[in-house]
Scaffold this motif. Structure first.
Motif, PDB file in Angstrom:
ATOM      1  N   PRO A  28       5.787  11.571  21.289  1.00  0.00           N
ATOM      2  CA  PRO A  28       6.855  11.723  20.294  1.00  0.00           C
ATOM      3  C   PRO A  28       8.214  11.206  20.776  1.00  0.00           C
ATOM      4  N   GLU A  29       8.398  11.073  22.091  1.00  0.00           N
ATOM      5  CA  GLU A  29       9.659  10.590  22.637  1.00  0.00           C
ATOM      6  C   GLU A  29       9.872   9.098  22.414  1.00  0.00           C
ATOM      7  N   PHE A  30       8.771   8.333  22.228  1.00  0.00           N
ATOM      8  CA  PHE A  30       8.960   6.885  22.153  1.00  0.00           C
ATOM      9  C   PHE A  30       8.093   6.152  21.134  1.00  0.00           C
ATOM     10  N   LEU A  31       7.042   6.757  20.636  1.00  0.00           N
ATOM     11  CA  LEU A  31       6.186   6.053  19.677  1.00  0.00           C
ATOM     12  C   LEU A  31       6.684   6.249  18.255  1.00  0.00           C
ATOM     13  N   PRO A  32       6.852   5.149  17.524  1.00  0.00           N
ATOM     14  CA  PRO A  32       7.277   5.291  16.131  1.00  0.00           C
ATOM     15  C   PRO A  32       6.230   6.051  15.328  1.00  0.00           C
ATOM     16  N   TRP A  33       6.695   6.822  14.392  1.00  0.00           N
ATOM     17  CA  TRP A  33       5.875   7.582  13.450  1.00  0.00           C
ATOM     18  C   TRP A  33       5.195   8.808  14.046  1.00  0.00           C
ATOM     19  N   VAL A  34       5.218   8.992  15.371  1.00  0.00           N
ATOM     20  CA  VAL A  34       4.625  10.188  15.971  1.00  0.00           C
ATOM     21  C   VAL A  34       5.708  11.260  16.016  1.00  0.00           C
ATOM     22  N   SER A  35       5.529  12.312  15.209  1.00  0.00           N
ATOM     23  CA  SER A  35       6.553  13.349  15.150  1.00  0.00           C
ATOM     24  C   SER A  35       6.268  14.521  16.083  1.00  0.00           C
ATOM     25  N   ALA A  36       4.994  14.737  16.438  1.00  0.00           N
ATOM     26  CA  ALA A  36       4.664  15.847  17.335  1.00  0.00           C
ATOM     27  C   ALA A  36       3.276  15.646  17.931  1.00  0.00           C
ATOM     28  N   MET A  37       3.070  16.248  19.098  1.00  0.00           N
ATOM     29  CA  MET A  37       1.762  16.280  19.767  1.00  0.00           C
ATOM     30  C   MET A  37       1.493  17.720  20.157  1.00  0.00           C
ATOM     31  N   ARG A  38       0.276  18.151  19.929  1.00  0.00           N
ATOM     32  CA  ARG A  38      -0.152  19.479  20.360  1.00  0.00           C
ATOM     33  C   ARG A  38      -1.378  19.264  21.246  1.00  0.00           C
ATOM     34  N   VAL A  39      -1.218  19.505  22.535  1.00  0.00           N
ATOM     35  CA  VAL A  39      -2.314  19.310  23.481  1.00  0.00           C
ATOM     36  C   VAL A  39      -3.132  20.593  23.545  1.00  0.00           C
ATOM     37  N   ARG A  40      -4.408  20.464  23.229  1.00  0.00           N
ATOM     38  CA  ARG A  40      -5.318  21.617  23.250  1.00  0.00           C
ATOM     39  C   ARG A  40      -5.956  21.811  24.606  1.00  0.00           C
ATOM     40  N   GLN A  41      -6.260  20.693  25.264  1.00  0.00           N
ATOM     41  CA  GLN A  41      -6.947  20.726  26.559  1.00  0.00           C
ATOM     42  C   GLN A  41      -6.484  19.509  27.344  1.00  0.00           C
ATOM     43  N   ASP A  42      -6.299  19.677  28.646  1.00  0.00           N
ATOM     44  CA  ASP A  42      -5.878  18.544  29.469  1.00  0.00           C
ATOM     45  C   ASP A  42      -6.343  18.749  30.904  1.00  0.00           C
ATOM     46  N   ASP A  43      -7.040  17.755  31.444  1.00  0.00           N
ATOM     47  CA  ASP A  43      -7.400  17.744  32.858  1.00  0.00           C
ATOM     48  C   ASP A  43      -7.428  16.291  33.318  1.00  0.00           C
ATOM     49  N   ASP A  44      -7.921  16.056  34.519  1.00  0.00           N
ATOM     50  CA  ASP A  44      -7.891  14.702  35.080  1.00  0.00           C
ATOM     51  C   ASP A  44      -8.764  13.700  34.331  1.00  0.00           C
TER      52      ASP A  44
END
Length: 147
Positions: A28-44
Motif C-alpha cells: 500500500p505504500e507504493f503500488l497504485p490502487w492497493v489501499s490495504a493489505m491484511r496478512v493472514r500468515q507469513d513465514d520464509d
C-alpha cells in the motif's frame, strides 16, 4: 483474459529484488490502487494475504498465497476474490554485472464480465504503472547505483 510476460535488467541484486517483491505488507505504500493489505500468515516460504484494491470507484478484495524461494522465485496463487484465476510469477537471476534480470509474468481473468472488459481497456497502462512502481521503490530503497 489479460496476460503479459517480460524481462527487465535492474541494477539491484536478486536478493534485494526478491525482498522488495516478497514484502507484501508494504504494497500500500507504493503500488497504485492497493489501499490495504491484511496478512493472514507469513513465514520464509509462504505468505497468505488479502489485498484491497480500488479503481474508478470499484473496490475489491483478493486473497492470494505467495510462495517464496529466496532469492530465486515468487509464485502467486489465487485463493479467493473476483477472479476466475491468477497466475503470477517472478524470477530473479544475476545478470553477471552486479545487477539482476527480473522475469515477470501475469495471466488472469475476472469472473465478472464488466470487470474483464474494464481490465482489457486499461491493462497495458496499469501494468506499466505497477511495474514502474516496483522499479521506483527499488531505487528509493537501494539507490540507483549497482551494489
Amino acid at each position: 483474459m489479460p496476460k503479459h510476460a517480460e524481462t527487465r535488467r535492474l541494477p539491484y541484486t536478486p536478493e534485494q529484488m526478491f525482498d522488495l517483491v516478497a514484502d507484501v505488507r508494504r504494497y500500500p505504500e507504493f503500488l497504485p490502487w492497493v489501499s490495504a493489505m491484511r496478512v493472514r500468515q507469513d513465514d520464509d516460504t509462504a505468505t497468505v494475504a488479502d489485498m484491497i484494491v480500488g479503481f474508478k470507484g470499484l473496490r475489491e478484495t483478493f486473497t492470494s498465497k505467495v510462495g517464496k524461494q529466496r532469492p530465486e522465485t515468487i509464485h502467486v496463487e489465487y485463493v479467493d476474490g473476483p477472479l476466475k484465476y491468477l497466475h503470477n510469477d517472478w524470477r530473479f537471476r544475476p545478470d553477471g554485472e552486479g545487477g539482476c534480470l527480473v522475469d515477470f509474468s501475469v495471466d488472469f481473468a475476472f469472473k465478472n464480465r464488466m470487470f474483464e472488459m474494464l481490465a482489457g481497456q486499461v491493462f497495458g497502462a496499469a501494468l506499466r504503472r505497477m511495474i514502474g512502481a516496483f522499479e521506483e521503490r527499488a531505487a528509493a530503497l537501494y539507490g540507483n547505483d549497482r551494489r
